[in-house]
Design a protein around this motif. Structure first.
Motif, PDB file in Angstrom:
ATOM      1  N   HIS A 166      -8.981  -6.558   3.046  1.00 39.10           N
ATOM      2  CA  HIS A 166      -7.649  -5.938   2.452  1.00 39.10           C
ATOM      3  C   HIS A 166      -6.832  -7.196   2.047  1.00 39.10           C
ATOM      4  O   HIS A 166      -6.661  -7.987   2.831  1.00 39.10           O
ATOM      5  N   THR A 168      -2.582  -5.196  -4.615  1.00 40.47           N
ATOM      6  CA  THR A 168      -3.190  -4.932  -3.431  1.00 40.47           C
ATOM      7  C   THR A 168      -4.890  -4.622  -3.825  1.00 40.47           C
ATOM      8  O   THR A 168      -5.038  -4.093  -4.924  1.00 40.47           O
ATOM      9  N   SER A 204      -8.309  -3.362  -1.773  1.00 41.10           N
ATOM     10  CA  SER A 204      -8.817  -3.172  -0.137  1.00 41.10           C
ATOM     11  C   SER A 204     -10.140  -2.383  -0.298  1.00 41.10           C
ATOM     12  O   SER A 204     -10.571  -1.753  -1.491  1.00 41.10           O
ATOM     13  N   GLY A 259      -3.323  -8.141  -0.011  1.00 40.26           N
ATOM     14  CA  GLY A 259      -2.050  -7.693  -0.772  1.00 40.26           C
ATOM     15  C   GLY A 259      -1.012  -8.919  -0.792  1.00 40.26           C
ATOM     16  O   GLY A 259      -0.893  -9.752   0.021  1.00 40.26           O
ATOM     17  N   GLN A 263       0.825  -1.263  -0.051  1.00 37.60           N
ATOM     18  CA  GLN A 263       0.050  -0.006  -0.017  1.00 37.60           C
ATOM     19  C   GLN A 263       0.806   1.255  -0.121  1.00 37.60           C
ATOM     20  O   GLN A 263       2.183   1.166   0.244  1.00 37.60           O
TER      21      GLN A 263
END
Length: 767
Positions: free
Chosen positions: A508, A524, A526, A510, A80
């Motif tokens: 989330h 990722t 989210s 990733g 992120q």
């Protein structure tokens, strides 16, 4: 172990205090010697030597780990975009309020408030409101208030939805400030004293002392006042205190207590206004604030943090906070108009009329968060598991003041209600009235509440940072929030009791692939969720994040949901001294609650909008050479309304959204005594309108109605080491004296002004 005085001289005037309160284990654990216990005095010396090598001699522009204990991976391995601003960067930039710190960063802009709402700071991250997505040490800091950086160790800006960590909101991102903390390992003191143009003076004390082997205390004190540059009569005052205590039994238990207090007293300035004829903000607008104008915030918060090492692989953390804030404002607005034909002094003459904007807010909140971190292996996969439970209770009471207008009006203007008496800033001769700060002559008293917001939230979450092998790492998070919401609102003379309960889920995922030990790529996904009426300061004003619909409709409304897809790469180069990142993202917001008035009585739904923001973001921070430090962030973004109850909005940009933005801060250490540098901010053109929806558009002329021009601002600084204990810094703000505007109200009735040129000198003494 060297004495505190020698330690300070070896690290330099800035690096010592930065590294102390960051805590050695969090900031530089990746580089610490094997089996190094950061509570051990001999180990401290080794870590300090690493820091001297890791950073440029006197300042640190690079941090490897987040200050949020829940983020278990190094920043370089976190899938992120997270921008971290260190204490050194913030100090050398000369910025102090959180609002001006964030406003300079790429991907972040400022917003205005409904009816001139000036309670406190308002941020927009990647095109979406984030004014309620502000956290301190991982706990939400609710309400609208002024936030100062004197007690802040670092600021972390998370880009993209992060409700797994944050709970409700965080559509475009969130802001987390890490506070300074007491330490048993050091005995030091520091005083920063500043004077400058525009009656600026600032005094900050930071003193940490161990009382015994297991107890320590730290105190931070702030006193500062100044006038806004080139705006006589616009003033700012801050008085602050942070008391921090620590019990550390060395083996397995640490208990921190913090008491925070801030009193901010400002004379607010709503800036200029948009001239529709020239399609530009009015330049060089006179100061029009009235003597009775004020913007006051009082903040009190008590925090207890407990860290317990159950075993080498199992750790327990708890943070509990109780806080109260009291906010109020009475501010004057200005807009261009003409005197009515019936005006006896100068019929039909151009003038500037004055208006009143005001309100108060009281906030009481309690929050407690439990986290259990468990490091475990399943076969060849190493897991860092986080189990969390959080409870928050927020009460926000909003109201207005009863205003009396004691001076006679001095002009007549025409408006929607016909000809009416008014207060004008410009006289019949086209000049500003004498005693312009006393034209209205208001008195006021606190009135009744018009919106009592209450929200109790219970959340549970689990996260896993799993290292599959030398190349693959996976992050997974899932969170459930259960909210019990109520809001008693007085709207247009009617009392409306809103209440509902809701559950919402966010996740989330990733994946990080390490190309080498120092480079990776990641992907990722989210999500985030916004509840109906999530902005606590607005009652039933749907257009600015308040409640949409009547009580029955509001309870049936779906929450707004946000999805983010991001692909990026992160590199740690030059022997891990320089961090480089690049990311492409696409953020889509569904079920947007739009303000369409009475139409909802037939539509039967509140969730009529959809918008999207996509773009690329680049970042670089750390040390290019032993002399040159850098922090750069740049964003190139596009926004578009994809669906709306007003079909004419489809295809338009979001309001107060800068497609292009750049922040660059450089620092060069010329020799042992002298360093210099500066920062540069660029924000592209923006358009006014309601937050999180289409910018106002003039379809007749095929152009956006309210334009905030692009701007560039340059600030400079220089540091001179006078002696081992004394450093002098000079800051020049807005060196080109550029007049610029940072945000616009939806009608263009006011446009916030950026600060003009200023100069400040700061003397730092360590003891």
């Amino acid at each position: 172990m060297s004495t505190p005085h020698n330690k300070a001289s070896s690290l330099g005037s800035h690096a010592l205090l930065t590294t102390l309160a960051l805590t050695m284990g969090q900031a530089y654990a990746a580089d610490a010697p094997e089996n190094c216990d950061t509570a051990d005095k001999e180990c401290d010396t080794q870590v300090i030597e690493l820091i001297k090598v890791h950073g440029v001699r006197y300042s640190i522009y690079d941090v490897k780990k987040s200050g949020d204990v829940r983020r278990l991976a190094d920043l370089v391995d976190t899938p992120q975009t997270i921008t971290v601003l260190t204490k050194d960067q913030i100090e050398e930039s000369g910025k102090t309020d959180l609002k001006e710190i964030l406003a300079a960063q790429a991907g972040v802009t400022l917003g205005t408030g409904e009816n001139g709402n000036a309670f406190g700071d308002r941020y927009i991250i990647r095109g979406h409101e984030a004014r309620s997505d502000v956290f301190v040490d991982g706990l939400r800091d609710p309400g609208m208030t002024t936030r100062e950086s004197f007690a802040t160790e670092q600021v972390e800006i998370t880009k993209g939805p992060s409700s797994t960590f944050a709970g409700r909101g965080s559509s475009g991102g969130a802001v987390n400030s890490i506070t300074k903390k007491a330490s048993t390992a050091y005995d030091f003191g520091r005083v920063d004293a500043s004077i400058g143009t525009d009656n600026h003076h600032r005094l900050v004390l930071d003193y940490n002392t161990p009382l015994t082997e297991n107890f320590a205390t730290r105190i931070n004190v702030l006193s500062t006042e100044e006038d806004a540059p080139n705006r006589d009569g616009i003033s700012r005052s801050r008085q602050g205190l942070l008391l921090s205590g620590l019990y550390d039994n060395i083996d397995d238990l640490r208990v921190y207590t913090d008491f925070y207090y801030l009193k901010a007293e400002d004379t607010p300035d709503l800036g200029s206004y948009f001239d529709s004829a020239s399609r530009k903000p009015v330049k060089d607008i006179p100061v029009y604030a009235q003597d009775e104008d004020f913007l006051d915030s009082d903040v009190v918060a008590l925090t207890l943090r407990t860290e317990y090492d159950i075993s080498d692989s199992l750790k327990f953390f708890n943070s509990t906070r109780y806080g109260e804030t009291s906010n109020g404002y009475l501010s004057t607005g200005a807009r261009g108009t003409v005197r009515a034909d019936e005006d006896p002094f100068a019929p039909g003459a151009d003038t500037i009329s004055l208006s009143t904007h005001q309100g108060w807010q009281e906030v009481e909140y309690f929050a407690t968060q439990f986290n259990l971190i468990w490091e475990v292996s399943t076969g060849s996969i190493d897991h860092k598991l986080l189990f969390g439970l959080e409870f928050t209770d927020e009460e926000v009471d909003n109201g207005v003041y009863n205003i009396a207008y004691n001076n006679d009006t001095n002009c007549f203007t025409s408006g929607r209600r016909g000809v009416s008496p008014a207060y004008c800033l410009i006289n019949a001769q086209g000049e500003v009235y004498q005693n312009a700060s006393n034209i209205i002559g208001r008195t006021f008293e606190k009135g009744d509440s018009d919106a009592l917001f209450s929200a109790q939230t219970l959340a549970a979450y689990v996260m896993d940072t799993a290292t599959i092998n030398d190349h693959w790492q996976v992050f997974f998070g899932l969170r459930q929030d259960t909210i019990d919401y109520s809001n008693d609102v007085v709207s247009r003379g009617s009392e409306l009791d809103y209440a509902y309960k809701d559950d919402f889920y966010n996740g989330h995922l990733g994946v990080v692939y390490s190309i080498t030990d120092d480079a990776n790529v990641y992907a990722t996904y989210s999500t985030a969720t916004n509840i109906n009426g999530g902005e606590s300061d607005l009652g039933a004003n749907c257009g600015y994040g308040g409640l949409c619909g009547d009580p029955d409709q509001a309870a049936m409304a779906d929450p707004e949901t946000v999805e983010n897809i991001e692909f990026g790469t992160k590199w740690s180069v030059l022997d891990e001294k320089l961090f480089i990142a690049a990311a492409w993202f696409q953020l889509t917001k569904y079920d947007v609650m739009e303000s369409v008035g009475d139409a909802y009585s037939t539509l039967g739904t509140l969730n009529t909008g959809k918008n999207r923001v996509d773009g690329i973001e680049l970042a670089m921070n750390g040390n290019i050479t032993e002399q040159l430090s850098v922090q750069i962030s740049a964003a190139k973004m596009n926004s578009e309304v994809l669906d709306s109850v007003e079909q004419s909005n489809v295809g338009l940009e979001l309001s107060n959204f800068a497609g292009d933005s750049l922040y660059m801060q450089l620092r060069y250490q010329l020799n042992d005594k002298f360093a210099f540098g500066g920062d540069f901010t660029h924000k592209g053109e923006m358009y006014g309108g309601q937050p999180d929806t289409a910018a106002s558009y003039d379809s007749t002329n095929s152009q956006y109605s309210i334009v905030v021009p692009s701007y560039n601002v340059v600030n400079l600084f220089a540091n001179y080491t006078v002696s081992e204990s004394t450093t002098l810094r000079l800051n020049l703000g807005n060196v080109t004296d550029t007049e610029y505007w940072t945000a616009a109200y939806r009608s263009g009735a006011f446009m916030y002004l950026g600060d003009a040129r200023s100069a400040k000198a700061t003397l730092t003494y360590e003891f």
